[in-house]
Design a protein around this motif. Structure first.
Motif, PDB file in Angstrom:
ATOM      1  N   SER A   1      28.915  32.228  47.993  1.00  0.00           N
ATOM      2  CA  SER A   1      27.464  31.919  47.908  1.00  0.00           C
ATOM      3  C   SER A   1      27.194  31.105  46.613  1.00  0.00           C
ATOM      4  O   SER A   1      25.539  31.470  46.692  1.00  0.00           O
ATOM      5  CB  SER A   1      26.098  33.570  47.543  1.00  0.00           C
ATOM      6  OG  SER A   1      26.853  34.602  49.201  1.00  0.00           O
ATOM      7  N   LEU A   2      27.240  29.803  47.046  1.00  0.00           N
ATOM      8  CA  LEU A   2      26.856  29.461  45.816  1.00  0.00           C
ATOM      9  C   LEU A   2      27.097  27.758  46.965  1.00  0.00           C
ATOM     10  O   LEU A   2      27.712  27.734  47.533  1.00  0.00           O
ATOM     11  CB  LEU A   2      28.080  29.577  44.651  1.00  0.00           C
ATOM     12  CG  LEU A   2      28.161  30.304  43.563  1.00  0.00           C
ATOM     13  CD1 LEU A   2      29.208  29.884  42.904  1.00  0.00           C
ATOM     14  CD2 LEU A   2      26.988  30.902  42.811  1.00  0.00           C
ATOM     15  N   CYS A   3      26.291  26.830  46.160  1.00  0.00           N
ATOM     16  CA  CYS A   3      26.279  25.813  46.836  1.00  0.00           C
ATOM     17  C   CYS A   3      27.408  24.554  45.926  1.00  0.00           C
ATOM     18  O   CYS A   3      27.414  24.868  44.826  1.00  0.00           O
ATOM     19  CB  CYS A   3      24.885  24.846  46.226  1.00  0.00           C
ATOM     20  SG  CYS A   3      24.539  22.820  46.700  1.00  0.00           S
TER      21      CYS A   3
ATOM     22  N   ARG B   1      30.386  29.176  37.160  1.00  0.00           N
ATOM     23  CA  ARG B   1      30.836  29.426  38.667  1.00  0.00           C
ATOM     24  C   ARG B   1      32.041  28.623  39.526  1.00  0.00           C
ATOM     25  O   ARG B   1      32.218  29.033  40.244  1.00  0.00           O
ATOM     26  CB  ARG B   1      29.161  29.532  39.295  1.00  0.00           C
ATOM     27  CG  ARG B   1      28.716  30.286  38.223  1.00  0.00           C
ATOM     28  CD  ARG B   1      27.017  29.992  38.830  1.00  0.00           C
ATOM     29  NE  ARG B   1      26.004  30.726  38.041  1.00  0.00           N
ATOM     30  CZ  ARG B   1      24.708  30.626  38.746  1.00  0.00           C
ATOM     31  NH1 ARG B   1      24.146  30.076  40.015  1.00  0.00           N
ATOM     32  NH2 ARG B   1      23.794  31.742  37.829  1.00  0.00           N
ATOM     33  N   ARG B   2      32.827  28.270  38.395  1.00  0.00           N
ATOM     34  CA  ARG B   2      33.071  26.844  39.903  1.00  0.00           C
ATOM     35  C   ARG B   2      34.160  27.786  40.749  1.00  0.00           C
ATOM     36  O   ARG B   2      34.650  27.075  41.672  1.00  0.00           O
ATOM     37  CB  ARG B   2      33.446  25.704  39.280  1.00  0.00           C
ATOM     38  CG  ARG B   2      33.893  24.432  39.899  1.00  0.00           C
ATOM     39  CD  ARG B   2      34.736  22.914  39.297  1.00  0.00           C
ATOM     40  NE  ARG B   2      35.391  22.303  39.766  1.00  0.00           N
ATOM     41  CZ  ARG B   2      35.136  21.232  40.696  1.00  0.00           C
ATOM     42  NH1 ARG B   2      33.946  21.155  40.575  1.00  0.00           N
ATOM     43  NH2 ARG B   2      35.920  20.871  41.233  1.00  0.00           N
ATOM     44  N   ASP B   3      34.920  28.296  39.351  1.00  0.00           N
ATOM     45  CA  ASP B   3      35.635  29.152  39.574  1.00  0.00           C
ATOM     46  C   ASP B   3      35.840  30.348  41.193  1.00  0.00           C
ATOM     47  O   ASP B   3      36.646  30.381  41.104  1.00  0.00           O
ATOM     48  CB  ASP B   3      36.469  30.249  38.510  1.00  0.00           C
ATOM     49  CG  ASP B   3      36.849  28.766  37.166  1.00  0.00           C
ATOM     50  OD1 ASP B   3      36.929  27.803  37.420  1.00  0.00           O
ATOM     51  OD2 ASP B   3      37.082  29.590  35.845  1.00  0.00           O
ATOM     52  N   ARG B   4      34.418  30.457  40.816  1.00  0.00           N
ATOM     53  CA  ARG B   4      34.563  31.458  42.562  1.00  0.00           C
ATOM     54  C   ARG B   4      34.086  30.763  43.407  1.00  0.00           C
ATOM     55  O   ARG B   4      34.321  31.203  44.310  1.00  0.00           O
ATOM     56  CB  ARG B   4      32.678  31.887  41.937  1.00  0.00           C
ATOM     57  CG  ARG B   4      32.538  33.204  40.956  1.00  0.00           C
ATOM     58  CD  ARG B   4      31.068  33.406  40.161  1.00  0.00           C
ATOM     59  NE  ARG B   4      30.836  33.592  41.257  1.00  0.00           N
ATOM     60  CZ  ARG B   4      29.116  33.444  41.378  1.00  0.00           C
ATOM     61  NH1 ARG B   4      28.564  33.696  39.721  1.00  0.00           N
ATOM     62  NH2 ARG B   4      28.465  33.918  42.406  1.00  0.00           N
TER      63      ARG B   4
ATOM     64  N   ALA C   1      37.175  19.841  47.468  1.00  0.00           N
ATOM     65  CA  ALA C   1      38.597  18.423  47.469  1.00  0.00           C
ATOM     66  C   ALA C   1      37.520  17.539  48.043  1.00  0.00           C
ATOM     67  O   ALA C   1      37.885  16.352  46.983  1.00  0.00           O
ATOM     68  CB  ALA C   1      39.628  19.142  48.346  1.00  0.00           C
ATOM     69  N   PHE C   2      35.974  17.568  48.242  1.00  0.00           N
ATOM     70  CA  PHE C   2      35.336  16.738  48.433  1.00  0.00           C
ATOM     71  C   PHE C   2      34.483  15.840  47.926  1.00  0.00           C
ATOM     72  O   PHE C   2      33.929  14.888  48.275  1.00  0.00           O
ATOM     73  CB  PHE C   2      34.659  16.825  50.373  1.00  0.00           C
ATOM     74  CG  PHE C   2      36.292  16.876  51.366  1.00  0.00           C
ATOM     75  CD1 PHE C   2      37.112  16.176  51.528  1.00  0.00           C
ATOM     76  CD2 PHE C   2      36.425  17.930  51.471  1.00  0.00           C
ATOM     77  CE1 PHE C   2      37.884  16.220  52.249  1.00  0.00           C
ATOM     78  CE2 PHE C   2      36.827  18.643  52.657  1.00  0.00           C
ATOM     79  CZ  PHE C   2      38.256  17.714  52.725  1.00  0.00           C
ATOM     80  N   PHE C   3      34.449  16.879  46.965  1.00  0.00           N
ATOM     81  CA  PHE C   3      33.500  16.801  45.899  1.00  0.00           C
ATOM     82  C   PHE C   3      33.675  16.392  44.402  1.00  0.00           C
ATOM     83  O   PHE C   3      34.584  16.776  44.187  1.00  0.00           O
ATOM     84  CB  PHE C   3      32.452  17.844  45.569  1.00  0.00           C
ATOM     85  CG  PHE C   3      32.518  18.354  46.682  1.00  0.00           C
ATOM     86  CD1 PHE C   3      31.604  17.476  47.430  1.00  0.00           C
ATOM     87  CD2 PHE C   3      32.517  19.387  47.949  1.00  0.00           C
ATOM     88  CE1 PHE C   3      30.762  17.648  48.967  1.00  0.00           C
ATOM     89  CE2 PHE C   3      31.966  19.968  48.509  1.00  0.00           C
ATOM     90  CZ  PHE C   3      31.113  19.244  49.346  1.00  0.00           C
TER      91      PHE C   3
END
Length: 68
Positions: free
Chosen positions: A23-25, A56-59, A66-68
């Motif tokens: 549920s994260l951008c 939050r990146r770890d979630r 991979a594309f960002f």
């Protein structure tokens, strides 16, 4: 003359894709509610959210980033 308002600090990188699992951008790691209500948050509340974003990146599954 009226002084224009200060710009609102934002973590947005113009990649607006919400990951269904976390549920994260995928671009900024905010929730949809945080993105939608960002302008209404106080500067202190925005800073608190921004301080939490790196963790939050770890979630999010790495292959989705991979594309960002």
């Amino acid at each position: 003359m009226t002084t224009p308002p200060a710009p609102i600090k934002t973590p947005c990188i113009k990649v607006c894709v919400i990951d269904g699992q976390s549920s994260l951008c995928l671009g900024c790691f905010r929730t949809l509610a945080e993105v939608a209500g960002w302008a209404r948050l106080s500067p202190e509340d925005r800073e608190a959210v921004m301080a939490e974003l790196p963790s939050r990146r770890d979630r999010i599954a790495p292959e989705k980033l991979a594309f960002f």
